[in-house]
Scaffold this motif. Structure first.
Motif: not given
Length: 914
Positions: A211-233
């Protein structure tokens, strides 16, 4: 384009939760891990795949969204048109925006409520904005006229299904900022888990409370290029978890509900959706220039692979406006909500993502939540017109991609699709035809590509360098989704615990914890026993279960293993693996030293050196798994494995010639010794072990006698992974598309180093794996060879085949003969083995309502074997039900020799990673 979705893999990979799988080469090596890793996997592989954003500005708007009864409206979307950014209210209806002073147009949406369009003058550092939502009444279907007598939902859904390929591939590029918040809470933790000791010596209950809440937050930058290339920083992370490593920020999965099977779920917009779902029209609303239809989605059967809820479709555009789906995945109940906005040029992207759910397994129960805030930037549309985007070539000098010129065939296919989709009403067969035509278009465009088509296999990179994470971010100004009281209390509690951890009075305790952790590493082993920038040491531990073994020949065995990995730079590796052990019943020491040098001499070069003295299975890697043989031998007196001893020196050099070709050269010296059983069956004096003789041979067989052998080999291999952009790689079958061909020549040389070996062998193998449709695939292999000369060779040098005589195996059924004695098919003359498997979502039993509730698949198996001199024809036919609870298969097999029935058996297979 690829939109975000939920994927819940908590218990699908539960077997893997118990193991850490560090990658040492393409195959994965399993290693026992602690309950800490189980818990991390349990909650942090509940993945929200989202593309989200957060504006980083000074002034702020806070607000609360309520209904007409002053009750909070949780998880409502607040979208700001000027910055193409959306945020989400928390479960108390509170929301937060960071905006510079100015005039903004806000769109506030929540399913079941009227959309609110607000113009806000923001002139102060902060302001509070209360918003009251009114219940949305959907107009009845009679007001919107549809053709046909059936429920209008089917008219709408067919249009949306036909358009799914368009929206699946619509976006060429975008940038996005990502703010992600997740929390979880245990409602029950069994005592046995509470008292489980963690790596540092403390117990589980010291980390996690009920009965204790645990929380996680994150701040990110994402770049997508067709068809399925992703970069996440990953820019920054914040969590209320204390005393353990923060969970990683998960990558985005390149699927959406426009896909056929997003994360093992049959999408309501799949080409086969009409077979699995019922649809009901519940009215429409008018939003600006668009009418939006509300469709109830109901599964035709109970199944983990089906969802239920509502999908909202935009009239004429036939794209997703909202979706609200619920389902169960093994032991997890979840609900996913997504809201989409038109970000210009009819690019509808999700701006709100909320997932809630509860879990329960092994007595542990709890809840979880994932929410996201969105901002897209630099959106580039893949189309100017047409149905499917053109493939483009990637230049070598980082210039913009060059569009390929479409062929006449591609244009013809597009016109055919446009002709069908332009019809006022579509039939089920026309929907399926459009899906086939779209795959043909992609296939043709792939052929039209003159240089290289982009990879359509997953390509996702995450930059999570802890040294570069920002520590000075003001989360109170950045946080897009306000914290709830429980989350605030979670951070306050975490800060208090961290202050205690950092207190000087706790230093001795931390030292003691580190000492206990070191003792546990020595006792149970650790992949990172020692690690720095140059050297990594793996140690198997004193009492690790991998160190113990038992078989009828050696009896009880105990060994110690070390692995030293040197990394001179990012491309070169040196592995040194010493091993030493003792066979107690045989009263013999054994050991080996193996060394691997990767890219040391040159790129694509690998040198393997090994030597020592070991007992080995005659079949080598094709033999029974040692752990399985131990269980069978000790408990049931069934010693399937047959062993010999060898003192050996080996060298193998392989060189990658180019992208597809690889050559290798090997030298091997062996001093073979025959062995006999040294252990007895202890559970009953009425049963004993079978003699240590391979099937078909006797003690005086020349191939089993003590002898020395020197042999060399040369091989050439071709491997090609096939790209099928017109056919998505199936997440259901876990099957890629490739083929591999290898030709090997091996020569035993008489008289060198007292060698008596005198044989020449050529061996050819071919293996192909391919998807036929998103849920159907084939895998087949051919092995054929010939011994030009076989005057003298040890039985281990015969050609051996994949067999599985034991009823329960730790390998898949694929390519394995199930009903033959493990050693009888061995050959020293001519031979041929053909194996095939056809896998599909539905073949036989999956049509039964009891079976098709789970995400299982079915296979048909075929094996053919023959050899010189008799050339008798042996066939095996089989059927299997696969992926039972993601770890096992059950199969039914029958053997036919020369046209006559010979045997039948039920076999079980448990999937493991070696």
């Amino acid at each position: 384009m690829n939109l975000c979705i939920l994927t819940l893999f908590i218990f699908r990979d539960f077997e893997n939760c118990l193991s850490c799988k560090p990658e040492t080469k393409p195959a994965m090596k399993t290693e026992r891990n602690t309950l800490k890793n189980v818990i991390n996997h349990l909650f942090f592989t509940v993945i929200l795949f989202v593309y989200t954003t957060l504006p980083i500005l000074a002034q702020e708007i806070e607000g609360r969204i309520t209904d007409e009864k002053n009750q909070p409206v949780p998880y409502a979307t607040v979208y700001v048109r000027e910055i193409k950014s959306g945020t989400t209210s928390n479960k108390d209806g509170l929301f937060h925006l960071n905006l510079a002073n100015g005039t903004y147009h806000l769109t506030v949406r929540s399913m079941g409520y009227l959309q609110q369009n607000l113009e806000v003058e923001h002139t102060t550092d902060s302001m509070f904005l209360p918003i009251v939502m009114q219940v949305q009444e959907f107009e009845l279907k009679e007001i919107k006229v549809f053709p046909g007598a059936e429920d209008p939902a089917y008219f709408i859904i067919r249009k949306a299904i036909a358009k799914a390929a368009f929206y699946r591939t619509k976006i060429k590029h975008y940038n996005a900022d990502l703010y992600l918040k997740a929390n979880f809470e245990f409602s029950n933790i069994p005592k046995i888990i509470q008292n489980q000791e963690m790596d540092d010596g403390r117990k589980f209950k010291e980390y996690f409370k009920e009965n204790v809440t645990y929380v996680i937050e994150s701040q990110n930058k994402i770049t997508f290029d067709y068809p399925n290339h992703y970069e996440q920083k990953v820019i920054s992370k914040k969590t209320s978890l204390t005393g353990i490593d923060e969970p990683p920020v998960m990558g985005l999965m390149t699927t959406s509900f426009y896909e056929e099977r997003p994360a093992d779920v049959i999408s309501p917009l799949s080409a086969t959706a009409l077979r699995h779902y019922n649809f009901q029209y519940e009215g429409f609303i008018t939003v600006g220039d668009f009418d939006v239809f509300k469709i109830r989605v109901s599964p035709k059967r109970k199944s983990d692979e089906l969802v239920e809820g509502f999908i909202y479709i935009v009239d004429q555009l036939w794209c997703i406006y909202n979706l609200d789906f619920s389902s169960t995945f093994e032991f997890v109940d979840y609900r996913i909500k997504q809201q989409f906005e038109n970000l210009g040029n009819e690019n509808w992207l999700p701006v709100s993502h909320n997932i809630t759910g509860n879990f329960g397994a092994l007595g542990m129960r709890g809840t979880f939540y994932y929410g996201a805030s969105v901002k897209y930037d630099s959106i580039v549309d893949n189309y100017t017109s047409g149905v499917v985007p053109d493939l483009y070539e990637t230049s070598t000098d980082n210039e913009k991609p060059v569009q390929n010129v479409e062929s006449e065939k591609t244009l013809e296919l597009k016109k055919e699709v446009e002709k069908i989709t332009a019809k006022e009403e579509l039939s089920d067969s026309e929907v399926r035809k459009v899906a086939r035509l779209n795959r043909k278009i992609l296939k043709q465009q792939y052929k039209d590509s003159t240089i290289s088509a982009p990879s359509f296999f997953s390509n996702y990179n995450i930059d999570e360098n802890t040294d570069s994470l920002s520590e000075d971010i003001d989360w109170d100004t950045l946080r897009a989704i306000p914290l709830t009281p429980a989350e605030l209390e979670s951070y306050r509690r975490a800060d208090s615990l961290r202050s205690i951890e950092n207190a000087s009075t706790d230093t001795l305790r931390s030292d003691a914890q580190r000492k206990r952790s070191f003792i546990k590493k020595v006792a149970f082993g650790d992949w990172n026993f020692y690690r720095d920038t140059l050297l990594r040491v793996r140690y198997s531990g004193l009492i690790n279960t991998d160190n113990f073994d038992f078989n009828a020949v050696d009896g009880y065995k105990y060994k110690q293993i070390l692995q030293f990995r040197f990394i001179p730079d990012s491309a070169r590796y040196i592995y040194i693996d010493p091993e030493i052990g003792y066979a107690f019943n045989r009263k013999a020491w054994f050991g080996s030293l193996r060394m691997r040098f990767i890219n040391i001499v040159g790129y694509g070069n690998q040198i393997n050196l090994s030597g020592g003295k070991l007992s080995r299975d005659f079949k080598g890697e094709n033999g029974i798994h040692p752990a399985l043989n131990s269980i069978s031998t000790w408990f049931f007196a069934e010693n399937y494995m047959r062993l010999y001893e060898t003192g050996f020196l080996k060298m193998n050099v392989s060189q990658k010639l180019n992208k597809n070709w690889n050559a290798d050269l090997g030298l091997a010296y062996n001093h073979f010794y025959p062995l006999e059983n040294n252990a007895s069956y202890v559970l009953s004096d009425k049963k004993g072990f079978a003699p240590n003789l391979p099937g078909g041979l006797t003690e005086d067989s020349p191939s089993l006698q003590e002898q020395k052998s020197f042999a060399w080999s040369a091989g050439l291999e071709y491997y090609k992974r096939l790209r099928k952009p017109w056919l998505q790689e199936s997440p259901f079958l876990f099957m890629g598309d490739f083929y591999r061909a290898k030709l090997t020549f091996k020569q035993g040389v008489d008289g060198v180093f007292s060698s008596v070996s005198d044989y020449s062998q050529v061996d050819f193998s071919f293996h192909q794996q391919a998807n036929i449709s998103p849920t159907t695939g084939i895998e087949w292999s051919l092995t054929a060879g010939y011994f030009f000369k076989a005057d003298q060779l040890h039985f281990s040098e015969y050609k051996h085949f994949m067999t599985s005589e034991i009823p329960v195996a730790l390998r898949p059924f694929t390519g394995t003969m199930q009903l033959l004695n493990d050693y009888e098919p061995a050959s020293k003359e001519a031979y041929i083995h053909l194996s095939g498997e056809y896998r599909s979502e539905y073949i036989l039993l999956r049509y039964l309502s009891l079976i098709n509730r789970k995400t299982w698949s079915e296979s048909l198996h075929l094996n053919y074997f023959s050899r010189d001199p008799s050339w008798e024809n042996y066939w095996e036919l089989g059927y299997s039900l696969n992926n039972l609870f993601f770890v096992g298969n059950v199969g039914f097999f029958t053997g036919i020799a020369n046209g006559k029935f010979e045997s039948v058996a039920v076999k079980f297979s448990i999937a493991i990673n070696d």
